[in-house]
Design a protein around this motif. Structure first.
Motif, mmCIF file in Angstrom:
data_model
loop_
_atom_site.group_PDB
_atom_site.id
_atom_site.type_symbol
_atom_site.label_atom_id
_atom_site.label_comp_id
_atom_site.label_asym_id
_atom_site.label_seq_id
_atom_site.Cartn_x
_atom_site.Cartn_y
_atom_site.Cartn_z
ATOM 1 N N ILE A 166 0.815 -1.046 -0.120
ATOM 2 C CA ILE A 166 -0.033 -0.063 0.017
ATOM 3 C C ILE A 166 0.857 1.130 -0.043
ATOM 4 C CG2 ILE A 166 -0.254 0.328 2.487
ATOM 5 C CD1 ILE A 166 -3.278 0.215 0.127
ATOM 6 N N TYR A 169 1.297 3.376 -3.229
ATOM 7 C CA TYR A 169 0.297 4.405 -3.607
ATOM 8 C C TYR A 169 -0.402 5.541 -2.916
ATOM 9 C CZ TYR A 169 0.099 -0.176 -6.528
ATOM 10 O OH TYR A 169 0.217 -1.047 -7.148
ATOM 11 N N VAL A 171 -3.521 6.561 -1.129
ATOM 12 C CA VAL A 171 -4.924 5.787 -0.478
ATOM 13 C C VAL A 171 -6.014 6.667 -0.058
ATOM 14 C CG1 VAL A 171 -5.199 3.946 1.277
ATOM 15 C CG2 VAL A 171 -2.864 4.125 0.083
ATOM 16 N N ALA A 201 -6.295 1.664 -3.146
ATOM 17 C CA ALA A 201 -5.149 2.333 -3.745
ATOM 18 C C ALA A 201 -5.637 3.257 -4.845
ATOM 19 C CB ALA A 201 -3.907 1.539 -3.982
#
Ligand code: G1P
Length: 292
Positions: A166, A169, A171, A201
């Motif tokens: 994660i 990215y 988010v 994401a």
């Protein structure tokens, strides 16, 4: 308002693919026989977009040449009566208009988008990042346009990703409002997994209202000196509702080596002219023999 323009930020240095990208743009690396950038341009064309704006930088001339007419090549193909290939190389340069803007310094995605302010003017527009290649029945950017037309607001593509990935990215903090559509309550660029507000994401497809320009103008650079689009959108969130759409389709992260290899293999397997032979070849491979 109809989405007529698409922005393609292509100024990145492509350091993850050195040495391949030392003298040629990463956007020109092919999946089978078509450069990455052509996949995203075709996605925009298939969604009815007519004007393509590329934000380029030094060493990216091959992209301009690729979408231009090529007199010599077309002349030779004509002479050889190779109409199929001729049509293929003429198709895109005939279909839409291309504009090129230089981003002189690599100051981030938000900074790149800001360069298009005068060309875009007062209308909503699309942004497509060439590192994200999406295979789908309905072009991903068209899926976003459909949500934009319903809610008349900015729409961002999202996808569920593993917690351990994660932090690569942007988010979102989502509030679900219908199947696969969320109102964005907050968003954060590349958070550590423990601080990620969800597993949704941001993927490189956006429909943006022109108010993003003012928001980006007021957005400070982050620690790395870059103006992040996510931070500009976060600022815009104070004044406008922004939606996220969990699009349908398979996304490849062609910006890293493993993702690029997966995309190459799967696009080749889907090709009517190659798929059968390639499938047989892959089945015959004893993959463990390649381990060192
Ligand atoms: C950019 C955006 C990020 C987004 C990603 C999608 O990051 O800044 O929010 O999640 O694209 O591919 P980049 O991958 O260019 O570092």
């Amino acid at each position: 308002m109809k989405i007529k323009k698409a922005v393609f930020p292509v100024a990145g240095l492509g350091t993850r693919f050195l040495p391949a990208t030392k003298a040629s743009p990463k956007e020109m690396m092919p999946l089978v026989d078509k450069p990455l950038i052509q996949y995203v341009v075709e996605e925009a064309i298939d969604a009815g977009i007519e004007e393509m704006i590329m934000i380029t930088g030094r060493g990216k001339n091959a992209i301009e040449d690729h979408f231009d007419i090529s007199f010599e090549l077309e002349h030779t193909l004509k002479g050889k009566n190779n109409n199929k290939l001729l049509e293929e190389v003429q198709r895109i340069s005939n279909l839409v208009d291309f504009w090129y803007i230089r981003q002189k310094e690599p100051l981030g995605l938000g900074h790149a988008i800001l360069r298009t302010k005068d060309l875009i003017g007062d209308e909503p527009f699309a942004v497509l990042l060439g590192d994200d290649i999406i295979h789908s029945n309905v072009p991903a950017i068209k899926q976003l346009i459909q949500v934009y037309e319903k809610y008349n607001a900015s729409v961002i593509a999202v996808e569920k990703v593993d917690k351990k990935e994660i932090s690569s990215y942007g988010v979102i903090a989502p509030k679900e409002i219908e199947d696969r559509v969320y109102q964005i309550m907050d968003m954060v660029e590349k958070p550590p997994p423990s601080e990620a507000p969800s597993d949704l994401a941001i993927i490189g497809r956006y429909i943006l209202t022109p108010q993003i320009f003012e928001a980006l103008e007021k957005t400070d650079a982050d620690k790395s000196g870059e103006i992040q689009l996510t931070n500009g959108l976060r600022r815009l969130l104070k004044h406008q509702v922004i939606y996220a759409h969990q699009f349908e389709g398979k996304r490849y992260d062609a910006g890293n080596k493993l993702g690029f290899l997966k995309a190459t293999v799967e696009f080749a397997l889907r090709r009517p002219d190659l798929g059968k032979d390639f499938r047989e070849y892959l089945r015959s491979l004893r993959v463990d023999e390649f381990m060192s």
